[in-house]
Motif scaffolding. Structure first.
Motif, PDB file in Angstrom:
ATOM      1  N   ARG A 352       0.859  -1.184   0.000  1.00 46.52           N
ATOM      2  CA  ARG A 352       0.000   0.000   0.000  1.00 46.52           C
ATOM      3  C   ARG A 352       0.892   1.229   0.000  1.00 46.52           C
ATOM      4  NH1 ARG A 352      -4.351   0.175   4.610  1.00 46.52           N
ATOM      5  NH2 ARG A 352      -5.484  -1.187   3.152  1.00 46.52           N
ATOM      6  N   TYR A 353       0.721   2.060  -1.000  1.00 47.97           N
ATOM      7  CA  TYR A 353       1.580   3.221  -1.175  1.00 47.97           C
ATOM      8  C   TYR A 353       0.826   4.526  -0.985  1.00 47.97           C
ATOM      9  CZ  TYR A 353       4.086  -0.639  -3.234  1.00 47.97           C
ATOM     10  OH  TYR A 353       4.677  -1.870  -3.422  1.00 47.97           O
ATOM     11  N   ASP A 357      -9.932   8.188  -0.419  1.00 50.79           N
ATOM     12  CA  ASP A 357     -11.378   7.969  -0.391  1.00 50.79           C
ATOM     13  C   ASP A 357     -11.828   6.763  -1.210  1.00 50.79           C
ATOM     14  OD1 ASP A 357     -10.892   9.055  -2.881  1.00 50.79           O
ATOM     15  OD2 ASP A 357     -12.241  10.766  -2.646  1.00 50.79           O
ATOM     16  N   ARG A 358     -10.919   6.158  -2.003  1.00 48.12           N
ATOM     17  CA  ARG A 358     -11.276   4.966  -2.776  1.00 48.12           C
ATOM     18  C   ARG A 358     -10.644   3.688  -2.220  1.00 48.12           C
ATOM     19  NH1 ARG A 358      -8.268   5.360  -6.616  1.00 48.12           N
ATOM     20  NH2 ARG A 358      -7.112   7.009  -5.563  1.00 48.12           N
ATOM     21  N   THR A 359      -9.931   3.785  -1.091  1.00 50.30           N
ATOM     22  CA  THR A 359      -9.253   2.619  -0.522  1.00 50.30           C
ATOM     23  C   THR A 359     -10.279   1.589  -0.066  1.00 50.30           C
ATOM     24  OG1 THR A 359      -7.371   3.959   0.193  1.00 50.30           O
ATOM     25  CG2 THR A 359      -7.673   1.835   1.279  1.00 50.30           C
ATOM     26  N   LEU A 360     -10.151   0.359  -0.567  1.00 50.76           N
ATOM     27  CA  LEU A 360     -11.092  -0.698  -0.211  1.00 50.76           C
ATOM     28  C   LEU A 360     -11.007  -1.005   1.280  1.00 50.76           C
ATOM     29  CD1 LEU A 360     -10.619  -3.206  -3.188  1.00 50.76           C
ATOM     30  CD2 LEU A 360     -12.472  -1.558  -2.828  1.00 50.76           C
ATOM     31  N   GLY A 361     -12.150  -1.072   1.928  1.00 56.74           N
ATOM     32  CA  GLY A 361     -12.201  -1.424   3.339  1.00 56.74           C
ATOM     33  C   GLY A 361     -11.918  -0.290   4.292  1.00 56.74           C
ATOM     34  N   LEU A 362     -11.719   0.918   3.784  1.00 51.77           N
ATOM     35  CA  LEU A 362     -11.444   2.047   4.665  1.00 51.77           C
ATOM     36  C   LEU A 362     -12.581   2.181   5.681  1.00 51.77           C
ATOM     37  CD1 LEU A 362      -9.244   4.325   4.844  1.00 51.77           C
ATOM     38  CD2 LEU A 362     -10.886   5.780   3.635  1.00 51.77           C
ATOM     39  N   ALA A 363     -12.223   2.241   6.967  1.00 50.04           N
ATOM     40  CA  ALA A 363     -13.227   2.223   8.030  1.00 50.04           C
ATOM     41  C   ALA A 363     -13.390   3.616   8.630  1.00 50.04           C
ATOM     42  CB  ALA A 363     -12.818   1.232   9.117  1.00 50.04           C
ATOM     43  N   TYR A 364     -14.615   4.121   8.594  1.00 52.31           N
ATOM     44  CA  TYR A 364     -14.928   5.398   9.227  1.00 52.31           C
ATOM     45  C   TYR A 364     -15.423   5.154  10.648  1.00 52.31           C
ATOM     46  CZ  TYR A 364     -14.483   7.543   4.618  1.00 52.31           C
ATOM     47  OH  TYR A 364     -13.997   7.981   3.417  1.00 52.31           O
ATOM     48  N   ASN A 365     -15.226   6.135  11.504  1.00 50.28           N
ATOM     49  CA  ASN A 365     -15.689   6.036  12.882  1.00 50.28           C
ATOM     50  C   ASN A 365     -17.210   6.189  12.940  1.00 50.28           C
ATOM     51  OD1 ASN A 365     -12.991   5.830  13.871  1.00 50.28           O
ATOM     52  ND2 ASN A 365     -12.767   8.055  13.607  1.00 50.28           N
ATOM     53  N   PRO A 366     -17.839   5.762  14.042  1.00 43.73           N
ATOM     54  CA  PRO A 366     -19.314   5.853  14.131  1.00 43.73           C
ATOM     55  C   PRO A 366     -19.866   7.248  13.884  1.00 43.73           C
ATOM     56  CG  PRO A 366     -18.467   4.447  15.881  1.00 43.73           C
ATOM     57  CD  PRO A 366     -17.262   5.065  15.202  1.00 43.73           C
ATOM     58  N   ASP A 367     -19.086   8.288  14.212  1.00 43.14           N
ATOM     59  CA  ASP A 367     -19.581   9.651  13.997  1.00 43.14           C
ATOM     60  C   ASP A 367     -19.273  10.183  12.599  1.00 43.14           C
ATOM     61  OD1 ASP A 367     -16.864   9.999  14.148  1.00 43.14           O
ATOM     62  OD2 ASP A 367     -16.905  11.522  15.732  1.00 43.14           O
ATOM     63  N   GLY A 368     -18.723   9.326  11.722  1.00 44.99           N
ATOM     64  CA  GLY A 368     -18.412   9.726  10.362  1.00 44.99           C
ATOM     65  C   GLY A 368     -17.026  10.303  10.178  1.00 44.99           C
ATOM     66  N   SER A 369     -16.275  10.449  11.264  1.00 46.03           N
ATOM     67  CA  SER A 369     -14.902  10.935  11.146  1.00 46.03           C
ATOM     68  C   SER A 369     -13.997   9.818  10.636  1.00 46.03           C
ATOM     69  CB  SER A 369     -14.402  11.459  12.495  1.00 46.03           C
ATOM     70  OG  SER A 369     -14.333  10.403  13.449  1.00 46.03           O
ATOM     71  N   LEU A 370     -12.776  10.183  10.302  1.00 46.49           N
ATOM     72  CA  LEU A 370     -11.855   9.221   9.698  1.00 46.49           C
ATOM     73  C   LEU A 370     -10.476   9.374  10.319  1.00 46.49           C
ATOM     74  CD1 LEU A 370     -11.213   7.132   7.397  1.00 46.49           C
ATOM     75  CD2 LEU A 370     -10.625   9.098   5.965  1.00 46.49           C
ATOM     76  N   GLY A 380      -2.359  -2.414  14.714  1.00 50.33           N
ATOM     77  CA  GLY A 380      -3.255  -3.432  15.242  1.00 50.33           C
ATOM     78  C   GLY A 380      -4.256  -3.874  14.201  1.00 50.33           C
ATOM     79  N   SER A 381      -4.735  -5.106  14.326  1.00 50.46           N
ATOM     80  CA  SER A 381      -5.610  -5.674  13.293  1.00 50.46           C
ATOM     81  C   SER A 381      -6.874  -4.860  13.087  1.00 50.46           C
ATOM     82  CB  SER A 381      -5.965  -7.121  13.658  1.00 50.46           C
ATOM     83  OG  SER A 381      -6.601  -7.169  14.932  1.00 50.46           O
ATOM     84  N   GLU A 382      -7.402  -4.258  14.163  1.00 52.72           N
ATOM     85  CA  GLU A 382      -8.652  -3.507  14.027  1.00 52.72           C
ATOM     86  C   GLU A 382      -8.460  -2.180  13.308  1.00 52.72           C
ATOM     87  OE1 GLU A 382      -6.622  -2.035  17.674  1.00 52.72           O
ATOM     88  OE2 GLU A 382      -6.957  -3.999  16.728  1.00 52.72           O
ATOM     89  N   ARG A 383      -7.192  -1.735  13.174  1.00 46.48           N
ATOM     90  CA  ARG A 383      -6.922  -0.466  12.507  1.00 46.48           C
ATOM     91  C   ARG A 383      -6.170  -0.639  11.189  1.00 46.48           C
ATOM     92  NH1 ARG A 383      -4.690   3.115  17.693  1.00 46.48           N
ATOM     93  NH2 ARG A 383      -6.733   3.483  18.676  1.00 46.48           N
ATOM     94  N   GLU A 384      -5.843  -1.863  10.839  1.00 46.39           N
ATOM     95  CA  GLU A 384      -4.968  -2.082   9.687  1.00 46.39           C
ATOM     96  C   GLU A 384      -5.602  -1.643   8.374  1.00 46.39           C
ATOM     97  OE1 GLU A 384      -2.972  -6.095   8.359  1.00 46.39           O
ATOM     98  OE2 GLU A 384      -1.851  -5.179  10.018  1.00 46.39           O
ATOM     99  N   SER A 385      -6.949  -1.640   8.303  1.00 43.09           N
ATOM    100  CA  SER A 385      -7.605  -1.181   7.068  1.00 43.09           C
ATOM    101  C   SER A 385      -7.302   0.283   6.793  1.00 43.09           C
ATOM    102  CB  SER A 385      -9.113  -1.380   7.176  1.00 43.09           C
ATOM    103  OG  SER A 385      -9.646  -0.610   8.252  1.00 43.09           O
TER     104      SER A 385
END
Length: 421
Positions: A352-353, A357-370, A380-385
């Motif tokens: 990953r270089y 906004d097009r990264t597959l699996g990108l995880a947003y926070n519950p409030d919509g922040s990133l 950590g595995s929960e943040r690796e995306s």
């Protein structure tokens, strides 16, 4: 009196050499790119299609992106016009930048300007007759045409390649590019190449003030003679060149100062006018940069020298209402720096270089922040995306925003800072 005149003469010659070295650097960098392409089998007046996204092995052009496929064509209009065909791209971002020998974007075709339906365009040289529809006049015979075609992810690569295959060029056969000195060459070889390139691509009349200032060097007519200078004059020229090299190492790509840890492009990026030192800095660290209206490039300030420490974890946090305002896409790219001030992708375990906004699996926070996590070690595995891996040493960050909206272009929007995690 003679000694004073000699001192003034040598100082003027040194100043001229410094200005001329900076003025000629874009010519040299483009000529180097042209020669590299020729060495790899590329032909003049023919597009070469890079069919894969750039990765850590891409070392031809500094600060490549990992968002678009490239199609590159080195054009020589001295034998006559060429015809360029762009395919229909629909909703997919596509641009074709036409750059003169001095790296100015004199025309941009594609999604923003000519629309999604493609077209056929006739590119003519500075002395050719211009008749018919869709004619574009180049200010120099040497032109670099660089297309960018957006790829939304691995699943989209074949579709993007299909669009790319529709980019073509037809024109007269042209000779292989001449070999020229590189940026690190001795002053006599460097200026001999600058002289030849200026003779082949005469500067615009708006550069006449500088041309007069560097006249003592005898550049621009193809007859540069390093043997015409005495040993004292040669030493003064060498001193001026060293001063220019020191200046280029100290300059960045941004405008004045930093805002929340980011530099922003100047309005004249990509079409530089008389900003010769800035143009040289961009040729070294961001060759082929687009004008801000097409894409904005922001560099992270880092800790020292514009780089971050990869042994420490970093975080870039976007509130839900502060994501980059673009009409196409945005991405954050990470590079390792070379000793001479260029930037290339670094090998990493995720391959990953860039992240955006097009990264597959990108995880947003519950409030919509990133949150984007940056560093050599996995967060950590929960943040690796949302992890952008770095080398363990220093690295640089560049944010790209394609088709920026007015709030970004005009400075109302600013990126949040990159902070230690």
């Amino acid at each position: 009196m003679t000694c004073e005149l000699d001192t003034d003469h040598l100082q003027a010659l040194s100043t001229a050499a410094s200005e001329a070295w900076l003025y000629g650097l874009p010519l040299i960098e483009v000529a180097t790119t042209r020669s590299r392409g020729s060495a790899l089998g590329g032909q003049v007046n023919v597009f070469a299609h890079m069919r894969n996204l750039a990765d850590h092995r891409a070392r031809t052009v500094t600060t490549p992106n990992n968002d678009t496929l490239y199609s590159s064509g080195q054009i020589d209009l001295s034998a006559g016009p060429v015809t360029i065909v762009l395919p229909a791209s629909g909703d997919r971002y596509l641009s074709l930048a036409l750059m003169d020998a001095y790296t100015n974007n004199f025309a941009l075709l594609g999604s923003r300007t000519t629309g999604p339906d493609g077209g056929t365009f006739r590119l003519v040289g500075p002395r050719d007759a211009a008749e018919g529809d869709n004619v574009i006049r180049s200010p120099t015979d040497h032109v670099w045409a660089l297309a960018r075609i957006l790829v939304d992810g691995p699943f989209d690569l074949e579709a993007a390649r299909s669009v790319q295959a529709g980019i073509s060029m037809q024109g007269p056969a042209a000779p292989s590019p001449a070999r020229h000195a590189g940026r690190a060459a001795p002053w006599n070889e460097y200026f001999a190449s600058v002289d030849a390139l200026m003779a082949a691509n005469p500067p615009p009349v708006t550069d006449l003030g500088l041309i007069r200032r560097i006249a003592p060097l005898g550049l621009g007519r193809g007859g540069f003679d390093p043997g015409a200078f005495s040993s004292e004059e040669a030493a003064a020229i060498e001193a001026g060149v060293q001063q220019a090299r020191s200046l280029i190492r100290s300059r960045g790509l941004g405008g004045a100062g930093w805002e929340d840890g980011w530099s922003y492009p100047r309005a004249d990026l990509g079409d530089f006018g008389q900003s010769y030192a800035y143009r040289a800095a961009v040729a070294l660290a961001g060759l082929a940069a687009l004008p801000p209206v097409e894409a904005m490039y922001m560099r992270g300030q880092g800790e020292t020298g514009g780089t971050y420490d990869g042994t420490r974890p970093w975080r870039l946090h976007f509130p839900s209402d502060r994501l980059p305002p673009v009409d196409s896409f945005w991405s954050l790219s990470l590079y390792e720096a070379t000793p001479d001030g260029q930037f290339f992708f670094a090998d990493n375990p995720l391959n990953r270089y860039a992240i955006g906004d097009r990264t597959l699996g990108l995880a947003y926070n519950p409030d919509g922040s990133l949150d984007i996590w940056i560093g050599a070690d996995s967060p950590g595995s929960e943040r690796e995306s949302n992890w952008l891996p770095s080398p363990a040493g220093p690295f640089a960050l560049f944010m790209r925003a394609y088709l920026p909206q007015a709030s970004l272009l005009e400075g109302q929007y600013r990126l949040p800072p990159v902070l230690p995690a």
